[in-house]
Design an enzyme around this catalytic site. Structure first.
Site, mmCIF file in Angstrom:
data_model
loop_
_atom_site.group_PDB
_atom_site.id
_atom_site.type_symbol
_atom_site.label_atom_id
_atom_site.label_comp_id
_atom_site.label_asym_id
_atom_site.label_seq_id
_atom_site.Cartn_x
_atom_site.Cartn_y
_atom_site.Cartn_z
ATOM 1 N N SER A 56 0.889 -1.298 0.128
ATOM 2 C CA SER A 56 -0.113 0.026 -0.017
ATOM 3 C C SER A 56 0.826 1.376 0.175
ATOM 4 C CB SER A 56 -0.974 -0.151 1.322
ATOM 5 O OG SER A 56 -0.312 -0.026 2.442
ATOM 6 N N GLY A 112 7.955 -0.511 0.447
ATOM 7 C CA GLY A 112 7.539 -0.365 2.038
ATOM 8 C C GLY A 112 8.243 -1.497 2.795
ATOM 9 N N ALA A 113 7.607 -1.544 4.113
ATOM 10 C CA ALA A 113 8.149 -2.454 5.073
ATOM 11 C C ALA A 113 6.987 -2.644 6.075
ATOM 12 C CB ALA A 113 9.407 -2.275 5.649
ATOM 13 N N ASP A 114 6.903 -3.661 6.723
ATOM 14 C CA ASP A 114 6.089 -3.956 7.990
ATOM 15 C C ASP A 114 6.737 -3.419 9.348
ATOM 16 O OD1 ASP A 114 4.074 -5.231 6.223
ATOM 17 O OD2 ASP A 114 5.426 -6.918 6.002
ATOM 18 N N GLY A 127 2.227 -8.683 3.509
ATOM 19 C CA GLY A 127 1.176 -8.732 2.197
ATOM 20 C C GLY A 127 1.312 -9.931 1.414
ATOM 21 N N GLU A 133 10.871 -9.772 -3.845
ATOM 22 C CA GLU A 133 11.462 -8.405 -3.175
ATOM 23 C C GLU A 133 12.870 -8.638 -2.824
ATOM 24 O OE1 GLU A 133 8.665 -7.478 -0.009
ATOM 25 O OE2 GLU A 133 7.349 -6.691 -1.246
#
Ligand SMILES: O=C[C@H](O)[C@H](O)[C@H](O)COP(=O)(O)O
Length: 267
Positions: A56, A112-114, A127, A133
């Site tokens: 996202s 992005g990253a969590d 995700g 990646e």
């Protein structure tokens, strides 16, 4: 989105007047993600091979690259998508694409990253994307990570949410059990990720772009030496790859209520 939203806003210090509200405090998490993504795209130059991240936050960077191509402000970009979802987005936006076979050196990846720890180690894959990646971002000269401030943690696993591991479907419960045992001292609970069935059907294992399953590790405590943990996880034959990205990020861009900060691992 509020009318005051400007994705180019750059504030790197807290406001001088202590009682003023922070400059970005009214923005939603989605708007903060967009600000971080737009800032990252400033690193993109014409002629570059760009790793296109997934999720996202990364989707805003992909959209911005497409905009700049259409406006003629960027030229001759080649995108390397890190998932089928990003591949579809990039195709729909007309970004020229390739892969690591044809372009084994990537100039810059944006993703992005969590979770991000203070040493710029990451958790990725909540995700469902992590293997492609890691391949693409590992082949990149520069890897810019974009997050809103909610992703910052004191240690990997510190959010209490999943540290994903991609595993082969064959005897995945055996592999799940082995992973749980490995981190028992950190209070690990390992769960096979399931996908809710459509139309009320039974849940089935979530399948990655590579046809594999995901085991999510939930940690109660810090696992300590991350390189050692990585080696132990990868030693299990049923494991394909894990979502800890250690020492890979070269730059971190964080958007938070006080503004945008850019941190370079080497500077
Ligand atoms: O599996 C997903 C990818 O690793 C994403 O980059 C990660 O989950 C962060 O996604 P988001 O920006 O949606 O939080």
């Amino acid at each position: 989105m509020g009318s005051a939203f400007d994705p180019f806003v750059m504030v790197t210090e807290e406001p001088a007047v202590v009682n003023s509200p922070p400059p970005l405090s009214n923005l939603t998490q989605e708007e903060l993600k967009k600000i971080a993504a737009y800032k990252a795209v400033e690193f993109v130059e014409s002629g570059m091979v760009i790793g296109l991240g997934t999720g996202s936050t990364a989707k805003h960077a992909v959209a911005r690259i497409s905009e700049l191509l259409q406006e003629g402000k960027l030229k001759d970009i080649i995108g390397i998508p890190t998932s089928t979802t990003t591949h579809e987005q990039a195709v729909s936006l007309g970004i020229p694409l390739s892969d690591l076979d044809s372009h084994p050196v990537v100039d810059l990846s944006i993703d992005g990253a969590d979770e991000v720890d203070p040493a710029l180690n990451l958790v990725k894959g909540r995700g469902g994307s992590l293997l492609r990646e890691k391949m693409i971002e590992g082949a990149s000269k520069k890897f810019v990570v974009i997050v809103d401030e909610s992703k910052l943690v004191k240690y990997i696993g510190g959010s209490g949410l999943a540290v994903p591991v991609e595993v082969v479907p064959f005897c995945c419960d055996f592999t799940r059990g082995k992973l749980e045992e490995l981190f028992r001292e950190a209070g690990c609970v390992a769960k096979l990720r399931m996908k809710i069935g459509s139309n009320g059907g039974d849940a089935t294992p979530a399948v990655t772009d590579n046809g594999n399953y995901v085991v999510d590790l939930y940690l109660e405590r810090d696992i300590g030496d991350l390189e050692a943990a990585s080696e132990k996880i990868l030693r299990f034959p049923g494991v394909v790859e894990h979502g800890m990205f250690l020492g890979m990020a070269t730059t971190l861009i964080v958007a938070g209520k006080f503004g945008v900060t850019v941190k370079d691992r080497f500077g």
